[in-house]
Design a protein around this motif. Structure first.
Motif, PDB file in Angstrom:
ATOM      1  N   LEU A  87       7.263  -3.720  -5.752  1.00 14.09           N
ATOM      2  CA  LEU A  87       5.958  -4.382  -5.665  1.00 14.09           C
ATOM      3  C   LEU A  87       6.070  -5.863  -6.017  1.00 14.09           C
ATOM      4  O   LEU A  87       5.516  -6.715  -5.329  1.00 14.09           O
ATOM      5  CB  LEU A  87       4.955  -3.704  -6.598  1.00 14.09           C
ATOM      6  CG  LEU A  87       4.416  -2.356  -6.155  1.00 14.09           C
ATOM      7  CD1 LEU A  87       3.533  -1.761  -7.240  1.00 14.09           C
ATOM      8  CD2 LEU A  87       3.647  -2.497  -4.866  1.00 14.09           C
ATOM      9  N   ARG A 105       3.720   5.658  -5.722  1.00 16.52           N
ATOM     10  CA  ARG A 105       3.591   5.661  -7.187  1.00 16.52           C
ATOM     11  C   ARG A 105       2.481   6.603  -7.655  1.00 16.52           C
ATOM     12  O   ARG A 105       2.592   7.205  -8.718  1.00 16.52           O
ATOM     13  CB  ARG A 105       3.320   4.257  -7.691  1.00 16.52           C
ATOM     14  CG  ARG A 105       4.520   3.354  -7.523  1.00 16.52           C
ATOM     15  CD  ARG A 105       4.270   2.048  -8.139  1.00 16.52           C
ATOM     16  NE  ARG A 105       4.211   2.277  -9.594  1.00 16.52           N
ATOM     17  CZ  ARG A 105       4.184   1.334 -10.486  1.00 16.52           C
ATOM     18  NH1 ARG A 105       4.198   0.089 -10.110  1.00 16.52           N
ATOM     19  NH2 ARG A 105       4.134   1.612 -11.760  1.00 16.52           N
ATOM     20  N   LYS A 106       1.416   6.722  -6.883  1.00 15.48           N
ATOM     21  CA  LYS A 106       0.274   7.536  -7.307  1.00 15.48           C
ATOM     22  C   LYS A 106       0.451   9.020  -6.995  1.00 15.48           C
ATOM     23  O   LYS A 106       0.076   9.873  -7.809  1.00 15.48           O
ATOM     24  CB  LYS A 106      -1.001   7.017  -6.655  1.00 15.48           C
ATOM     25  CG  LYS A 106      -2.227   7.718  -7.146  1.00 15.48           C
ATOM     26  CD  LYS A 106      -3.484   7.050  -6.679  1.00 15.48           C
ATOM     27  CE  LYS A 106      -4.689   7.753  -7.281  1.00 15.48           C
ATOM     28  NZ  LYS A 106      -5.935   7.093  -6.945  1.00 15.48           N
ATOM     29  N   CYS A 115       0.834  -1.210   0.000  1.00 12.14           N
ATOM     30  CA  CYS A 115       0.000   0.000   0.000  1.00 12.14           C
ATOM     31  C   CYS A 115       0.868   1.260   0.000  1.00 12.14           C
ATOM     32  O   CYS A 115       0.581   2.215  -0.726  1.00 12.14           O
ATOM     33  CB  CYS A 115      -0.932  -0.024   1.198  1.00 12.14           C
ATOM     34  SG  CYS A 115      -2.074   1.353   1.255  1.00 12.14           S
ATOM     35  N   LYS A 153       2.314   1.783  -3.445  1.00 10.29           N
ATOM     36  CA  LYS A 153       1.267   2.261  -4.364  1.00 10.29           C
ATOM     37  C   LYS A 153       0.941   3.731  -4.121  1.00 10.29           C
ATOM     38  O   LYS A 153       0.713   4.491  -5.065  1.00 10.29           O
ATOM     39  CB  LYS A 153       0.021   1.399  -4.241  1.00 10.29           C
ATOM     40  CG  LYS A 153       0.208   0.030  -4.856  1.00 10.29           C
ATOM     41  CD  LYS A 153      -1.054  -0.792  -4.772  1.00 10.29           C
ATOM     42  CE  LYS A 153      -0.849  -2.145  -5.436  1.00 10.29           C
ATOM     43  NZ  LYS A 153      -2.060  -2.969  -5.402  1.00 10.29           N
TER      44      LYS A 153
END
Length: 69
Positions: free
Chosen positions: A35, A13-14, A7, A10
């Motif tokens: 990941l 990355r976002k 999480c 992610k």
């Protein structure tokens, strides 16, 4: 533990990665590699493998295609 780390990657990355210019020397990128390592090997070994990969990311390393083994 593994799910929390996935999480966090992610989220990076976002929200954080798009703010920086693309400078990755490797394919797949270090975050994608992390990941994959977390999913395949779990939290402890996945983080260890990811740290080794990130330490290779410097101007004296040519980079290139470096898949998870």
């Amino acid at each position: 533990m593994k799910e929390i780390l996935i999480c966090l990657v992610k989220i990076y990355r976002k929200y954080i990665s798009p703010l920086k210019p693309p400078t990755c020397r490797f394919y797949p990128t270090c975050s994608q590699y992390t990941l994959q390592a977390l999913e395949k090997y779990g939290a402890i070994k996945g983080i260890y493998i990811s740290i080794k990969r990130i330490l290779k990311c410097h101007p004296f390393h040519s980079g290139g295609y470096d898949p998870l083994k």
